[in-house]
Design a protein around this motif. Structure first.
Motif, short mmCIF file in Angstrom:
data_model
loop_
_atom_site.label_atom_id
_atom_site.label_comp_id
_atom_site.label_asym_id
_atom_site.label_seq_id
_atom_site.Cartn_x
_atom_site.Cartn_y
_atom_site.Cartn_z
N ILE A 198 -11.55 -4.75 -6.24
CA ILE A 198 -10.60 -3.80 -5.97
C ILE A 198 -8.85 -4.72 -6.34
CG2 ILE A 198 -9.71 -5.44 -4.11
CD1 ILE A 198 -9.55 -1.67 -3.02
N GLY A 199 -8.78 -3.54 -7.20
CA GLY A 199 -7.38 -4.62 -7.57
C GLY A 199 -7.25 -5.60 -9.09
N THR A 212 -9.42 -9.72 1.61
CA THR A 212 -9.12 -7.86 1.49
C THR A 212 -10.22 -7.40 2.64
OG1 THR A 212 -8.51 -9.37 -1.00
CG2 THR A 212 -8.59 -7.01 -0.50
N ILE A 213 -9.48 -6.29 2.76
CA ILE A 213 -9.90 -5.56 3.84
C ILE A 213 -11.44 -4.98 3.14
CG2 ILE A 213 -8.61 -3.91 4.41
CD1 ILE A 213 -11.24 -4.77 6.89
N GLU A 214 -11.38 -4.23 2.02
CA GLU A 214 -12.32 -3.17 1.12
C GLU A 214 -13.10 -4.17 0.81
OE1 GLU A 214 -8.58 -3.57 0.81
OE2 GLU A 214 -7.57 -1.47 0.13
N GLU A 233 4.22 -5.73 -11.29
CA GLU A 233 4.62 -4.89 -10.34
C GLU A 233 4.58 -5.67 -8.96
OE1 GLU A 233 2.19 -1.05 -10.80
OE2 GLU A 233 3.14 -0.67 -12.34
N GLU A 234 3.47 -6.82 -8.86
CA GLU A 234 3.79 -6.82 -7.60
C GLU A 234 4.48 -7.93 -7.57
OE1 GLU A 234 -0.77 -6.92 -6.40
OE2 GLU A 234 -0.26 -8.96 -5.10
N TRP A 244 8.44 -7.00 -9.43
CA TRP A 244 8.66 -5.93 -9.08
C TRP A 244 9.83 -5.12 -10.19
CZ3 TRP A 244 11.88 -7.48 -3.99
CH2 TRP A 244 10.90 -8.44 -3.06
N ARG A 267 6.35 -10.88 -1.03
CA ARG A 267 5.80 -9.42 -1.53
C ARG A 267 6.72 -8.51 -0.75
NH1 ARG A 267 4.04 -11.88 -5.31
NH2 ARG A 267 1.41 -12.38 -5.15
N ARG A 268 7.39 -6.95 -0.87
CA ARG A 268 7.77 -6.81 0.21
C ARG A 268 6.61 -6.00 1.16
NH1 ARG A 268 12.05 -3.29 -3.38
NH2 ARG A 268 10.57 -3.22 -4.76
N TYR A 269 5.92 -5.19 0.13
CA TYR A 269 5.01 -4.68 1.45
C TYR A 269 4.12 -5.56 1.66
CZ TYR A 269 7.94 -0.45 -0.56
OH TYR A 269 9.50 -0.43 -0.61
N TYR A 270 3.34 -5.95 0.78
CA TYR A 270 1.76 -6.19 0.65
C TYR A 270 1.25 -7.64 1.72
CZ TYR A 270 -3.05 -7.33 -1.60
OH TYR A 270 -4.48 -7.81 -1.93
N LEU A 280 2.62 -4.98 5.55
CA LEU A 280 3.54 -3.78 6.61
C LEU A 280 1.62 -3.80 6.57
CD1 LEU A 280 5.92 -1.50 4.98
CD2 LEU A 280 6.00 -2.26 7.19
N ASP A 281 1.52 -2.87 8.09
CA ASP A 281 -0.11 -2.05 8.20
C ASP A 281 0.00 -0.79 7.60
OD1 ASP A 281 -0.91 -4.23 9.71
OD2 ASP A 281 -0.73 -4.04 11.71
N TYR A 282 -0.72 -0.51 6.90
CA TYR A 282 -0.94 0.52 6.60
C TYR A 282 -2.47 0.68 6.13
CZ TYR A 282 -0.62 -2.91 1.98
OH TYR A 282 -0.40 -3.66 1.42
N GLU A 303 -5.85 2.25 -5.58
CA GLU A 303 -5.50 0.78 -6.27
C GLU A 303 -4.19 0.77 -6.12
OE1 GLU A 303 -8.55 -1.33 -7.75
OE2 GLU A 303 -6.88 -1.31 -9.47
N HIS A 343 -2.67 -2.88 -4.29
CA HIS A 343 -2.90 -3.93 -5.02
C HIS A 343 -1.98 -4.26 -6.49
CE1 HIS A 343 -6.03 -4.55 -2.39
NE2 HIS A 343 -6.23 -3.27 -2.61
N GLY A 344 -0.60 -3.62 -5.92
CA GLY A 344 0.26 -4.25 -6.45
C GLY A 344 0.93 -2.74 -7.14
N LEU A 380 2.44 -0.90 -5.24
CA LEU A 380 3.11 -0.32 -4.11
C LEU A 380 4.37 -0.50 -4.18
CD1 LEU A 380 1.78 -1.93 -0.87
CD2 LEU A 380 1.50 -2.65 -2.78
N GLU A 381 4.55 -2.49 -4.62
CA GLU A 381 5.85 -2.88 -4.36
C GLU A 381 6.52 -2.48 -5.27
OE1 GLU A 381 5.94 -5.42 -2.74
OE2 GLU A 381 3.96 -6.42 -2.45
N ILE A 382 6.94 -1.45 -6.09
CA ILE A 382 7.53 -0.82 -7.38
C ILE A 382 7.93 0.79 -6.22
CG2 ILE A 382 7.53 -2.32 -9.03
CD1 ILE A 382 6.20 1.04 -8.91
#
Lengths: 331, 331
Positions: A43-44, A96-98, A219-220, A223, A323-326, A329-331, B233, B236-237, B239-241
């Motif tokens: 994944i990813g 990684t949960i998945e 991206e990750e 940003w 990381r901003r969210y990864y 945050l819980d999601y 996906e 895994h990346g 989301l940050e932007i």
């Protein structure tokens, strides 16, 4: 040179290559016992590495192998995964949960799992039917599995000669690529560190790395917005939004799909004045035969992008580890 | 209503459904004779439709089937394509060079090809082992092939009941969806017609349509920049932007991968104030059982995006049929 510990890096690649004995023992056992198919599961970023292993095998092999995305497998399933399936995975954290859930499902479905889980103490690592813990070098690990499978299946006769060259030269060669690419990396970073959107294009074993470079790095980690696209698909939509100032980078490798990227490189200058070509062929790999370079192109271009990343990080004052969210945050 | 000829559209879908007798005769012949595997072959938009057929079959089938991109097949090959392979393709013009060459290669490798080539007089149409010429409705044609294959393989027992409902209701239902979605389409177009970059997210049979909507409609026809990504996906990346003002649209369907998109929908409001959800469940399909809706979600959301397109075209004064480079330059 910024963020470059030559000795450590050479040791890292050399250490990964030294896993080969353990990988061979595992793969040989798998082959002796027999298997139905090989499932590259990720994944990813690890999904991207699976795509690289898949296209590498596709050039040569009649074995039944395929790629699964862990989250899709968890929802849609895959009826080809079951008794006789060997799943191959990689995970840095093992958390990684998945991936954890997908491995459980695959094993419940009857598959066995070969994992490169860097943190040996995780629940995921302990679940592996075969586990090898060694940091980084994910593509190299996957390709060693793929090559041994194909060698055993009579589809990679150059195996011994190829790996003898890698053992003797690859680690140093890749460090030399980084050194050779540093000035380019700085110039590229200076030009593109503030892009509003950057396009990355690649094919063959460069496609997985193009996809993950855009998503997992820009991206990750930086940003910066990106789009990645396969060179073959570039001509079926995306080309229309390219104009003089559009930032486009094409990764060109030396495997069978090189012509698809060369076609993009021939097209771009007619419509765009802001494109870059990163071609693995521009970098020497002393001691490695010409005919083997296609297998390694993605490692060469990765060495180049390492230099871009080091300079963007410095210019943008944006540490790549935040990381901003990864995982924040819980999601 | 702008660019909407209800009668013509209902007739188009009804006519596609009426191909079923011919499709059944062909698939039944194929099954009686036996086959090794099914290869969904495409490029660009037709490649996206192949991905939709693949995930649709994956939910149910143990048959051996896979997707090939025509340009990749031409360069890397695929050793699973050969004697006993049935290749399925679709082409509006019959003139896409990668498709013509890939079909030649597949046939030379021993495969037989079932084609939906709209222009029956083309060389490509004449090359088909089985040819059905009927305009538009590509996904419906592919799914009819997939469903008949699975029905013959004992994996789609609801076949007769399902298609009886489609024959009786689908064409009118989809026209009604367009009507119900028109006000939304206008509001969406007013808000997003000048986006510098729009993100589209989807999963399951929505992924192929998300990919092709971004690329074949916004990029190719509206000349608006996009990125499309699979819902799995996204985390895994990409989301940050995403920030407050980032335009993101999530397509939510009703097949097995719905939870992957729901997860994105739950996440977005926390970080973004410029997102849209297009959920097939918001549109009625009278006469069609709840349990069948997942198979049709992508047709529902396509009916919705048709309304967006009609309004963007009008607002932007940019006729969707013009191309900047595609088939206007040699490359």
């Amino acid at each position: 040179m910024l963020k470059f510990d030559e000795e450590k890096q050479i040791a890292s690649v050399q250490g990964a290559l030294a896993l080969r004995g353990r990988i061979e023992a595992i793969v040989d056992d798998i082959c002796r016992a027999g298997f139905k198919n090989i499932c590259w599961l990720g994944i990813g970023g690890t999904y991207a590495s699976c795509l690289q292993a898949e296209v590498h095998m596709k050039e040569r092999s009649t074995l039944e192998f395929f790629v699964e995305n862990a989250a899709e497998y968890l929802t849609t399933g895959n009826r080809r995964v079951g008794e006789g399936t060997v799943v191959v995975i990689s995970s840095v954290t093992g958390s990684t949960i998945e991936m954890v859930d997908a491995v459980k499902k695959a094993q419940a479905d009857g598959a066995r799992v070969l994992g490169f889980i860097d943190v040996e103490t995780t629940e995921l690592a302990k679940r592996m039917d075969w586990e090898i813990a060694y940091p980084a070098n994910e593509q190299l690990k996957f390709f060693m599995v793929a090559d041994r499978l194909m060698f055993r299946h009579g589809e990679f006769p150059e195996y011994e000669e190829y790996y003898a060259q890698l053992d003797a030269h690859l680690a140093v060669d890749l460090a030399e690529v980084e050194k050779a690419a540093d000035a380019f990396g700085l110039a590229f970073a200076q030009k593109h560190h503030d892009d509003k959107l950057h396009y990355f294009v690649g094919a063959g074993n460069q496609y997985g790395s193009t996809y993950s470079y855009a998503m997992c790095y820009w991206e990750e980690q930086h940003w910066i917005r990106t789009k990645s696209i396969h060179s073959s698909e570039f001509f079926h939509g995306m080309l229309e939004i390219v104009d003089r100032d559009t930032p486009v980078t094409v990764f060109v490798g030396e495997d069978s799909q090189r012509p698809l990227s060369e076609r993009v490189v021939r097209f771009l200058p007619r419509v765009c004045a802001n494109y870059t070509v990163i071609d693995s062929r521009d970098y020497a790999l002393p001691g490695i035969d010409e005919r083997f370079r296609g297998n390694l192109s993605h490692l060469v271009t990765h060495a180049v992008t390492q230099r871009i990343d080091a300079h963007i990080e410095a210019i943008n004052c944006h540490p790549m580890e935040i990381r901003r969210y990864y995982r924040r945050l819980d999601y």
